[in-house]
Motif scaffolding. Structure first.
Motif, PDB file in Angstrom:
ATOM      1  N   SER A   1      39.890  35.485 -42.109  1.00 28.66           N
ATOM      2  CA  SER A   1      41.069  35.472 -42.972  1.00 28.66           C
ATOM      3  C   SER A   1      40.762  35.099 -44.225  1.00 28.66           C
ATOM      4  CB  SER A   1      42.195  34.561 -42.397  1.00 28.66           C
ATOM      5  OG  SER A   1      41.833  33.219 -42.448  1.00 28.66           O
ATOM      6  N   GLU A   2      41.449  35.548 -45.224  1.00 32.58           N
ATOM      7  CA  GLU A   2      41.142  35.436 -46.628  1.00 32.58           C
ATOM      8  C   GLU A   2      40.839  33.667 -46.813  1.00 32.58           C
ATOM      9  OE1 GLU A   2      42.369  35.995 -51.133  1.00 32.58           O
ATOM     10  OE2 GLU A   2      43.344  37.440 -49.396  1.00 32.58           O
ATOM     11  N   GLU A   3      41.968  32.887 -46.228  1.00 33.88           N
ATOM     12  CA  GLU A   3      41.934  31.556 -46.480  1.00 33.88           C
ATOM     13  C   GLU A   3      40.776  30.761 -45.653  1.00 33.88           C
ATOM     14  OE1 GLU A   3      44.827  27.606 -45.130  1.00 33.88           O
ATOM     15  OE2 GLU A   3      44.861  29.463 -43.821  1.00 33.88           O
ATOM     16  N   ASN A   4      40.140  31.209 -44.552  1.00 33.36           N
ATOM     17  CA  ASN A   4      39.098  30.506 -43.881  1.00 33.36           C
ATOM     18  C   ASN A   4      37.858  31.061 -44.515  1.00 33.36           C
ATOM     19  OD1 ASN A   4      40.297  29.233 -41.995  1.00 33.36           O
ATOM     20  ND2 ASN A   4      41.015  30.988 -40.774  1.00 33.36           N
ATOM     21  N   TYR A   5      37.798  32.299 -45.206  1.00 26.27           N
ATOM     22  CA  TYR A   5      36.609  32.739 -45.968  1.00 26.27           C
ATOM     23  C   TYR A   5      36.618  32.011 -47.215  1.00 26.27           C
ATOM     24  CZ  TYR A   5      33.750  35.653 -48.912  1.00 26.27           C
ATOM     25  OH  TYR A   5      32.918  36.275 -49.885  1.00 26.27           O
ATOM     26  N   LEU A   6      37.606  31.746 -47.996  1.00 28.43           N
ATOM     27  CA  LEU A   6      37.495  30.994 -49.233  1.00 28.43           C
ATOM     28  C   LEU A   6      37.029  29.611 -48.738  1.00 28.43           C
ATOM     29  CD1 LEU A   6      40.585  32.676 -51.389  1.00 28.43           C
ATOM     30  CD2 LEU A   6      38.265  33.039 -51.460  1.00 28.43           C
TER      31      LEU A   6
ATOM     32  N   LYS B   1      35.006  39.616 -39.979  1.00 30.89           N
ATOM     33  CA  LYS B   1      35.853  39.374 -41.089  1.00 30.89           C
ATOM     34  C   LYS B   1      36.831  38.114 -41.017  1.00 30.89           C
ATOM     35  CE  LYS B   1      37.979  43.632 -41.616  1.00 30.89           C
ATOM     36  NZ  LYS B   1      38.224  44.806 -42.066  1.00 30.89           N
TER      37      LYS B   1
ATOM     38  N   ASN C   1      33.410  38.463 -44.933  1.00 34.94           N
ATOM     39  CA  ASN C   1      34.342  38.699 -46.082  1.00 34.94           C
ATOM     40  C   ASN C   1      35.461  39.430 -45.631  1.00 34.94           C
ATOM     41  OD1 ASN C   1      35.496  39.714 -48.513  1.00 34.94           O
ATOM     42  ND2 ASN C   1      33.385  39.716 -49.560  1.00 34.94           N
ATOM     43  N   PRO C   2      36.733  39.034 -46.067  1.00 33.66           N
ATOM     44  CA  PRO C   2      37.840  40.043 -45.482  1.00 33.66           C
ATOM     45  C   PRO C   2      37.905  41.335 -46.451  1.00 33.66           C
ATOM     46  CG  PRO C   2      38.493  37.966 -46.622  1.00 33.66           C
ATOM     47  CD  PRO C   2      37.048  37.915 -46.539  1.00 33.66           C
ATOM     48  N   ALA C   3      37.477  41.356 -47.432  1.00 34.59           N
ATOM     49  CA  ALA C   3      37.293  42.460 -48.100  1.00 34.59           C
ATOM     50  C   ALA C   3      36.344  43.433 -47.702  1.00 34.59           C
ATOM     51  CB  ALA C   3      36.976  42.072 -49.722  1.00 34.59           C
TER      52      ALA C   3
ATOM     53  N   ARG D   1      33.666  29.592 -48.609  1.00 32.80           N
ATOM     54  CA  ARG D   1      32.892  29.947 -49.959  1.00 32.80           C
ATOM     55  C   ARG D   1      33.077  28.654 -50.914  1.00 32.80           C
ATOM     56  NH1 ARG D   1      29.554  34.259 -51.315  1.00 32.80           N
ATOM     57  NH2 ARG D   1      29.373  33.706 -53.411  1.00 32.80           N
TER      58      ARG D   1
END
Length: 167
Positions: free
Chosen positions: A78-83, A76, A67-69, A86
């Motif tokens: 990147s937000e793009e890869n995490y999302l 963690k 999770n980037p957060a 998910r």
């Protein structure tokens, strides 16, 4: 513990299976979405093993680690890869556990399942393509283009998936 190469090989094997199911069995979108998620699971596990020699026993632990957060995690994404990961998870859970639409069934004697449609599979493919790109760019792994029989892919510009009308 499995090695990076073990996870990559399993992801590639699952991609071959996805091709086979898609081109021979057609509309089993629930299974195609689920297979897409498990390709993602192996890609993320390859990343975790390569970066820190770690693997986790639950999806929750994996999400916490990437999770980037999560400011404490050295893993963690990147937000793009995490999302993307998910969303694959959520689509897979939806395809495995939401089987009927009670409103649609009113007045029908027979219950009808299969609430996973081509649009859900298309979303799964788009998110899986992001994870394949991530692993390819980060580690130089190559994944051959997978031919997918899905009309929504006809005008797609994805790197790892190409539209192909099955015979």
């Amino acid at each position: 513990m499995a090695l990076f190469s073990d996870y990559i090989n399993q992801a590639k094997s699952n991609l071959k299976f996805l091709f086979e199911v898609n081109n021979k069995a057609g509309a089993y979108y629930d299974w195609q979405v689920t297979v897409s998620f498990y390709v993602g699971v192996h890609l993320i596990n390859a990343y975790l093993v390569k970066e820190r020699g770690m693997s986790f026993n639950s999806h929750t632990e994996t999400f916490d680690a990437i999770n980037p957060a999560n400011s404490l995690s050295p893993l963690k994404l990147s937000e793009e890869n995490y999302l993307a990961y998910r969303k694959l998870y959520n689509l897979s859970r939806r395809s495995r556990y939401i089987c009927t639409d009670q409103d649609r069934l009113k007045g029908q004697d027979e219950k009808v399942a299969y609430l996973t449609y081509d649009k859900h599979f298309e979303r799964a493919i788009i998110n899986l393509d992001k994870l394949l790109n991530f692993i390819q760019l980060k580690y130089g792994e190559s994944f051959p283009p997978i031919k997918i029989n899905l009309i929504g892919m006809k005008s797609s510009t994805l790197q790892h998936f190409k539209y192909h009308k099955a015979p």
